[in-house]
Design an enzyme around this catalytic site. Structure first.
Site, PDB file in Angstrom:
ATOM      1  N   CYS A   1       0.888  -1.329   0.081  1.00  0.00           N
ATOM      2  CA  CYS A   1       0.101   0.019   0.072  1.00  0.00           C
ATOM      3  C   CYS A   1       0.801   1.184  -0.121  1.00  0.00           C
ATOM      4  CB  CYS A   1      -0.893  -0.175   1.220  1.00  0.00           C
ATOM      5  SG  CYS A   1      -2.137   1.333   1.415  1.00  0.00           S
TER       6      CYS A   1
ATOM      7  N   HIS B   1      -8.755  -3.884  -2.716  1.00  0.00           N
ATOM      8  CA  HIS B   1      -7.733  -3.032  -1.619  1.00  0.00           C
ATOM      9  C   HIS B   1      -8.297  -1.452  -1.796  1.00  0.00           C
ATOM     10  CE1 HIS B   1      -3.987  -1.843   0.103  1.00  0.00           C
ATOM     11  NE2 HIS B   1      -4.337  -0.614  -0.670  1.00  0.00           N
ATOM     12  N   GLU B   2      -8.517  -0.976  -2.861  1.00  0.00           N
ATOM     13  CA  GLU B   2      -8.734   0.278  -3.167  1.00  0.00           C
ATOM     14  C   GLU B   2     -10.270   0.799  -2.426  1.00  0.00           C
ATOM     15  OE1 GLU B   2      -6.383   2.337  -3.382  1.00  0.00           O
ATOM     16  OE2 GLU B   2      -4.845   1.160  -4.535  1.00  0.00           O
TER      17      GLU B   2
ATOM     18  N   HIS C   1     -10.158   1.207   1.046  1.00  0.00           N
ATOM     19  CA  HIS C   1      -9.879   2.682   1.469  1.00  0.00           C
ATOM     20  C   HIS C   1     -11.074   3.373   1.676  1.00  0.00           C
ATOM     21  CE1 HIS C   1      -5.475   2.705   2.024  1.00  0.00           C
ATOM     22  NE2 HIS C   1      -5.454   2.045   0.807  1.00  0.00           N
TER      23      HIS C   1
END
Length: 158
Positions: free
Chosen positions: A91, A133-134, A137
């Site tokens: 990351c 993953h994004e 966020h």
């Protein structure tokens, strides 16, 4: 403009992002996401996508640049099956740390583009992992919170 990428431990990374409202001007934010991603890529030789919260913008925007830019506004993830894979996740908010996590092998992302048109993209493998993953966020979730166990961390070598 290249923005500071928030680092592991900074409170804004753990907050859920707000929906983008139709008509909001995203030009500056998208430009900043692009510039910040390209700067990171030039310094670390890594980086394919960035989420708005990583530069302190609490909006549901993901910017991905592979062979061309794709802007995901208000994305929504779905998983067509339960097949998972274990990956070493890295990351921009902790650039020298890898975390072993489980992700779905396939996903469908629904979103609106910069022209506010509804879009859908089906992803598999590393791109599915990247979008998950994004997307995390946007939910205030970091890969460190998804570690498979307490030994799932390793440092990037030189």
């Amino acid at each position: 403009m290249v923005k500071k990428i928030l680092l592991l431990g900074e409170e804004k990374l753990y907050q859920k992002s707000d929906l983008v409202e139709k008509g909001e001007d995203l030009t500056e934010t998208v430009s900043d996401l692009h510039d910040t991603l390209m700067d990171f890529k030039s310094r670390y030789q890594a980086g394919r996508a960035i989420a708005a919260p990583q530069i302190g913008v609490g909006k549901r925007i993901i910017y991905m640049y592979l062979d061309r830019p794709v802007v995901f506004i208000n994305p929504w993830l779905e998983f067509p099956d339960d097949e998972e894979m274990e990956v070493l996740d890295d990351c921009m908010s902790f650039p020298n740390l890898y975390v072993r996590v489980k992700r779905h092998r396939r996903c469908v992302v629904r979103y609106v583009d910069m022209d506010w048109k509804s879009r859908e993209m089906r992803l598999e493998g590393d791109l599915a992992e990247l979008l998950q993953h994004e997307y995390d966020h946007l939910e205030g979730i970091l890969a460190t919170m998804r570690a498979v166990d307490d030994k799932a961390f390793c440092m990037r070598g030189e």
